[in-house]
Motif scaffolding. Structure first.
Motif, PDB file in Angstrom:
ATOM      1  N   SER A 298       0.831  -1.194   0.000  1.00  0.00           N
ATOM      2  CA  SER A 298       0.000   0.000   0.000  1.00  0.00           C
ATOM      3  C   SER A 298       0.872   1.253   0.000  1.00  0.00           C
ATOM      4  N   GLY A 299       1.924   1.244   0.821  1.00  0.00           N
ATOM      5  CA  GLY A 299       2.835   2.388   0.875  1.00  0.00           C
ATOM      6  C   GLY A 299       3.575   2.610  -0.435  1.00  0.00           C
ATOM      7  N   THR A 300       3.951   1.518  -1.112  1.00  0.00           N
ATOM      8  CA  THR A 300       4.652   1.634  -2.389  1.00  0.00           C
ATOM      9  C   THR A 300       3.745   2.238  -3.455  1.00  0.00           C
ATOM     10  N   CYS A 301       2.482   1.813  -3.477  1.00  0.00           N
ATOM     11  CA  CYS A 301       1.526   2.388  -4.420  1.00  0.00           C
ATOM     12  C   CYS A 301       1.369   3.895  -4.173  1.00  0.00           C
ATOM     13  N   HIS A 302       1.295   4.270  -2.904  1.00  0.00           N
ATOM     14  CA  HIS A 302       1.179   5.685  -2.552  1.00  0.00           C
ATOM     15  C   HIS A 302       2.412   6.452  -3.016  1.00  0.00           C
ATOM     16  N   GLU A 303       3.591   5.882  -2.811  1.00  0.00           N
ATOM     17  CA  GLU A 303       4.844   6.521  -3.218  1.00  0.00           C
ATOM     18  C   GLU A 303       4.865   6.748  -4.733  1.00  0.00           C
ATOM     19  N   PHE A 304       4.473   5.729  -5.481  1.00  0.00           N
ATOM     20  CA  PHE A 304       4.452   5.828  -6.945  1.00  0.00           C
ATOM     21  C   PHE A 304       3.484   6.911  -7.405  1.00  0.00           C
ATOM     22  N   ILE A 305       2.279   6.906  -6.840  1.00  0.00           N
ATOM     23  CA  ILE A 305       1.240   7.846  -7.271  1.00  0.00           C
ATOM     24  C   ILE A 305       1.630   9.282  -6.963  1.00  0.00           C
ATOM     25  N   HIS A 306       2.123   9.527  -5.738  1.00  0.00           N
ATOM     26  CA  HIS A 306       2.367  10.933  -5.405  1.00  0.00           C
ATOM     27  C   HIS A 306       3.594  11.492  -6.127  1.00  0.00           C
ATOM     28  N   HIS A 307       4.624  10.676  -6.372  1.00  0.00           N
ATOM     29  CA  HIS A 307       5.775  11.191  -7.110  1.00  0.00           C
ATOM     30  C   HIS A 307       5.441  11.393  -8.586  1.00  0.00           C
ATOM     31  N   MET A 308       4.624  10.518  -9.148  1.00  0.00           N
ATOM     32  CA  MET A 308       4.227  10.702 -10.536  1.00  0.00           C
ATOM     33  C   MET A 308       3.357  11.948 -10.696  1.00  0.00           C
ATOM     34  N   ALA A 309       2.524  12.237  -9.700  1.00  0.00           N
ATOM     35  CA  ALA A 309       1.722  13.465  -9.744  1.00  0.00           C
ATOM     36  C   ALA A 309       2.632  14.695  -9.710  1.00  0.00           C
TER      37      ALA A 309
END
Length: 235
Positions: A211-222
């Motif tokens: 879950s944390g990795t998905c969050h990391e990917f999404i917020h950096h891509m944004a």
């Protein structure tokens, strides 16, 4: 009954979220050029630098180009996590070691009252954000599905070429996604299934890590998408 094409199991929900974010990210990274990739919108940005030219104290990388990294600290956004660690019985010394800071810094955080002041975090380039994500995911893959012996900071060869960096990044993402897609329900609940050393992964069930990795990917891509918007509007 599960709707057709929609997964409602724990792993499926997270992977569907990740896949949608990946699809959008691939569109937003299309056409990225070298000048935009390395663009520093304000003075003092963190980026990738040639070896010997990095201004940050812990810049790292195995090759000619290094990823900027400053001195270790505990950001204001993690004060609550420090309090939780202490409440769970972790000693101040262990917390300090866990965050690579002094005991005095941990005591200062634990003694803090009220709302923390916002962190004075540096602005980072697209090259830095993409390199940070690449390094983080490469280390997580190695210490979850790989041999768990390679130093994470030596896994990624940072490049000044946007095309090279993007191509290598998607290759890693596809490998990571294939491996995560095969995780079992038992492994999702296993504490320490990921032993990635630069995180709290070894202390958490893998479902929380994922879950944390998905969050990391999404917020950096944004953030990368916003930098691209600013680049186009800079004149």
């Amino acid at each position: 009954m599960e709707p057709e094409g929609v997964r409602t199991d724990r792993l499926g929900v997270l992977l569907d979220q990740f896949d949608q974010a990946r699809e959008m990210a691939q569109v937003r990274l299309t056409g990225l050029g070298d000048e935009e990739y390395l663009w520093e919108p304000v003075p003092g940005c963190w980026s990738i630098r040639r070896r010997g030219r990095a201004s940050t104290p812990r810049a790292f990388g195995p090759g000619e180009w290094l990823l900027d990294l400053g001195a270790p600290d505990i950001p204001a956004s993690e004060y609550a996590e420090i309090a939780r660690q202490a409440a769970d019985g972790m000693s101040v010394t262990k917390i300090a070691d866990d965050w690579s800071v002094s005991v005095e810094r941990v005591e200062q955080v634990l003694a803090h009252t009220g709302v923390p002041e916002p962190d004075a975090t540096p602005v980072t380039t697209i090259a830095w954000r993409l390199g940070h994500l690449h390094f983080h995911l490469a280390g997580q893959w190695e210490w979850t599905f790989g041999e768990r012996r390679h130093e994470p900071k030596l896994l990624v060869e940072f490049s000044p070429s946007a095309a090279v960096a993007v191509e290598r990044f998607w290759e890693l993402i596809d490998r990571w996604r294939d491996s995560v897609g095969a995780v079992t329900a038992e492994q999702l609940d296993t504490v320490g299934f990921s032993q990635y050393p630069y995180s709290s992964d070894p202390d958490n069930p893998y479902i929380a890590v994922l879950s944390g990795t998905c969050h990391e990917f999404i917020h950096h891509m944004a953030e990368i998408a916003l930098l691209r918007d600013l680049w186009r509007a800079r004149t």
